[in-house]
Design an enzyme around this catalytic site. Structure first.
Site, PDB file in Angstrom:
ATOM      1  CG  ASP A   1      -8.873   3.415  64.913  1.00 59.26           C
ATOM      2  OD1 ASP A   1      -8.630   3.998  65.982  1.00 59.26           O
ATOM      3  OD2 ASP A   1      -8.580   2.221  64.704  1.00 59.26           O
TER       4      ASP A   1
ATOM      5  CD  GLU B   1       4.119   0.393  62.468  1.00 61.70           C
ATOM      6  OE1 GLU B   1       4.896  -0.275  61.743  1.00 61.70           O
ATOM      7  OE2 GLU B   1       3.343  -0.126  63.290  1.00 61.70           O
TER       8      GLU B   1
END
Length: 518
Positions: free
Chosen positions: A394, A399
Site C-alpha cells: 500500500d 512525502e
C-alpha cells in the site's frame, strides 16, 4: 552329607546376593559423582554449581562492551530485556546484545556530510513565534499555547522532548543514530497522561489524535487484528486492515536498516473510557461508544471503510492496544510535498498499473523528473526494500520536506498494512529493484550484514521489539519471514550484478573512498 551340601549352597548364595547389592550401590554412587567430576574438569574449580545455574563452559565469551547511547530503546521497562536471550531454534541463540553490536559496526558509523545553514529544518535561534492554535491544522489545537524558540543553546533544555525531536530534523535524517532523545520520546508516547482525544479527519480507517500535557501529540491506531492472524489471500491490498503492531514494527525495522525515516512509534494500552470517551470533544466520535453484550466498552468512529458496528473496536473491558506515532512538525511550519509513487498500484479490482506489464518501465522513470537526477530513484529503492521485507503493498505516495528540495530523504509514513501475511512473499513489491537494478552501496552492504549469522535480521528485530510496552509485537513467523525475504532481495541484486556488473548496479553513496565490507 546332604544337609552339609545344602548349607554350603545357602552360604554361597547369600554371599552372591550381598556382592550384587554392593556392586549396585557402587554403580549408583559413580553415576551421581559424574556431573561434579565433569564440572571440575571443565572449569578447573572444585566448587559445586549453584542451583538453577546454567552448565559451565570450558571457555566463556567476552561480554560485548555496550555504549549507553547505543543501547536499544529501553524506556521504563528495561527489566524485560535480559543480557542474554534464546530465540527460536538454534539459529536464534546468542549471548549479549546483537542489536548493540550491530549499531557499533563500522557500517553504522559513517558520518553525515557537513550540515550547512539551510540543512536544518528549523533555525533554533529564530525568534519566530510558533502559535499552535492558529496553525491552521486540526491536529495541533492546543488551547492557544505559544512556543518561542529562545536564543542561546541553554534555552533548548527547556523544550519538551517532541519539540527537540522536531528541531533536530535535517536534510539527511529524521533523527540521529545515537539520539538520546528517541528513547525518551518513545517512553513518553507510551506513558504520558492523555488530556485530549479527537478523531483524525479523513482516511479509510479510524485514527485518533491524542494530546499530552506538554502539548505534544500522537497519532493513535487501535488494534484491529490479532498478531497471529494472517490477512486472507483473497483480500485486496486496499481493503486490508491497518495494524497497530505493523506501525510499531515498521519503525524498528526502518531504524535497523539505518534509514531512520519513520517517526518514533510506541505501543500503548489505552483506557477507552477515561482516555477517549470521557475527555473527547469530538461529538461524532463520542456518539459511537456503546456497551457490548459481553459488557465490554466498544466504539467505531466515522470513516470510509471499517467504521461500523460490524467492525467495532472493543476493550477488555475498556482497555485496548494501539500504536502511538509521534507527530511531524505542522505543515504550516514545515511544508511537505506529497509525491505519487511511479510504481503505484492501480487500486482497482481488475485493472493493472503500467509498470506491471512493462519490464522496461524503469527506463521511462529514469528520464522523468525528479528521478532523472540526484538520489531520488535510489531513495525509492530503499523504500521498496523496506516495503518488501514487511509485505506492504500500500505505498501509493511518499512525502518529503519542501525546504530541502530534491536532495533529501523520503518520509516512510503509513505502514499499517505491513506484516499482514507471513506465509506469502509478494515479489511484485520488488519491481523497482528488478527493473532498475540500482541500489546504494551503504544499503547493499547493510543488507548483507543483516543476512549474516552474527547480525541476523530476525534476531535484532526480536531484540529491538522486546522493549516495547506491547511486546511481543510480532508473531514469530513474521520474524522468520524477514530472513527469508532478505535472502530474496539479495538474490535479486546478485542477478542484477551478474547481468549489468557491480559498478553499474551499486552506487557509491558515500564520500569515503571505500566502505567496510560486511
Amino acid at each position: 552329607m546332604l544337609r552339609r551340601v545344602q548349607s554350603v549352597i545357602q552360604r554361597r548364595f547369600k554371599v552372591l546376593v550381598l556382592a550384587l547389592l554392593l556392586l549396585t550401590f557402587l554403580m549408583h554412587l559413580l553415576l551421581d559423582l559424574t556431573p561434579i567430576v565433569g564440572q571440575v574438569i571443565g572449569s578447573g574449580c572444585p566448587c559445586p554449581a549453584r542451583a538453577g545455574a546454567p552448565p559451565l563452559r570450558a571457555k566463556s565469551r567476552p561480554k560485548t562492551q555496550v555504549l549507553r547511547a547505543l543501547q536499544d530503546f529501553r524506556g521504563s521497562n528495561s527489566s524485560r530485556q535480559k543480557g542474554s536471550r534464546e530465540g527460536a531454534g538454534e539459529a536464534g541463540r546468542y549471548i549479549g546484545s546483537k542489536l548493540a553490536a550491530l549499531f557499533q559496526h563500522s557500517l553504522y558509523q559513517t558520518p553525515l556530510p557537513p550540515l550547512a545553514n539551510g540543512d536544518h529544518l528549523f533555525n533554533v535561534n529564530s525568534k519566530e513565534r510558533f502559535n499552535l492554535k492558529t496553525s491552521g491544522s486540526e491536529e495541533w489545537v492546543s488551547d492557544g499555547v505559544q512556543f518561542v524558540l529562545p536564543t542561546g543553546d541553554a534555552a533548548s533544555d527547556t523544550y519538551p522532548t517532541w519539540l527537540k525531536f522536531h528541531i533536530g530534523i535535517n536534510r539527511y535524517e529524521l533523527y540521529p543514530r545515537q539520539d538520546p532523545l528517541t528513547p525518551l520520546l518513545l517512553d513518553e508516547l507510551a506513558t504520558q497522561k492523555i488530556i485530549a482525544t479527537v478523531q483524525k479527519p479523513g482516511g479509510t480507517q479510524l485514527k485518533l489524535v491524542m494530546t499530552f500535557p506538554n502539548y505534544g501529540q500522537a497519532l493513535f491506531k487501535p488494534m484491529k487484528q490479532q498478531r497471529d492472524q494472517e490477512t486472507p489471500g483473497d483480500f485486496f491490498y486496499f481493503s486490508d486492515f491497518e495494524r497497530h503492531n505493523a506501525e510499531i514494527a515498521a519503525f524498528h525495522l526502518d531504524r535497523i536498516l539505518d534509514f531512520r525515516r519513520i517517526p518514533p512509534v510506541a505501543g500503548r494500552l489505552v483506557n477507552m473510557t477515561k482516555e477517549i470517551r470521557d475527555i473527547t470533544t469530538d461529538r461524532r466520535l463520542a456518539k459511537t461508544f456503546y456497551l457490548s453484550p459481553a459488557n465490554n466498552v466498544c466504539f467505531y468512529g466515522e470513516c470510509s471503510y471499517y467504521c461500523s458496528t460490524e467492525h467495532a473496536l472493543c476493550g477488555e473491558p475498556d482497555l485496548i492496544e494501539g500504536s502511538m506515532a509521534a507527530f511531524l512538525p505542522d505543515e504550516s511550519l514545515a511544508k511537505r510535498h506529497s509525491w505519487r509513487s511511479p510504481w503505484r498500484r492501480s487500486y482497482h479490482k481488475s485493472k493493472k498499473a503500467e509498470w506491471e506489464g512493462d519490464p522496461n518501465y524503469c527506463d521511462l522513470v529514469k528520464k522523468t523528473p525528479p528521478y532523472d537526477s540526484g538520489t531520488r530513484l535510489l531513495d525509492l529503492i530503499d523504500m521498496t526494500i523496506l516495503d518488501f521485507l514487511m509485505g506492504n503493498l500500500d505505498r501509493h505516495h511518499y512525502e518529503t520536506f519542501e525546504k530541502f528540495g530534491n536532495n533529501t530523504f523520503f518520509l516512510h509514513l503509513d505502514n499499517g498494512r505491513g506484516f499482514g501475511r507471513y506465509s506469502h512473499d509478494e515479489i511484485s513489491i520488488l519491481a523497482p529493484v528488478q527493473q532498475c537494478c540500482r541500489i546504494k552501496k551503504s544499503t547493499y552492504l547493510r543488507l548483507q550484514l543483516l543476512a549474516s549469522d552474527a547480525y541476523r535480521l530476525s534476531d535484532v528485530m526480536r531484540e529491538s521489539l522486546a522493549v516495547d510496552h506491547l511486546t511481543p509485537v510480532l508473531a514469530e513467523p513474521h520474524l522468520t519471514a524477514l530472513d527469508r525475504r532478505l535472502q530474496t532481495v539479495l538474490r535479486v541484486l546478485r542477478d542484477c550484478v551478474r547481468k549489468a556488473g557491480y559498478d553499474d548496479v551499486v552506487e557509491n553513496d558515500t564520500r569515503r573512498k571505500s566502505l567496510p565490507t560486511a
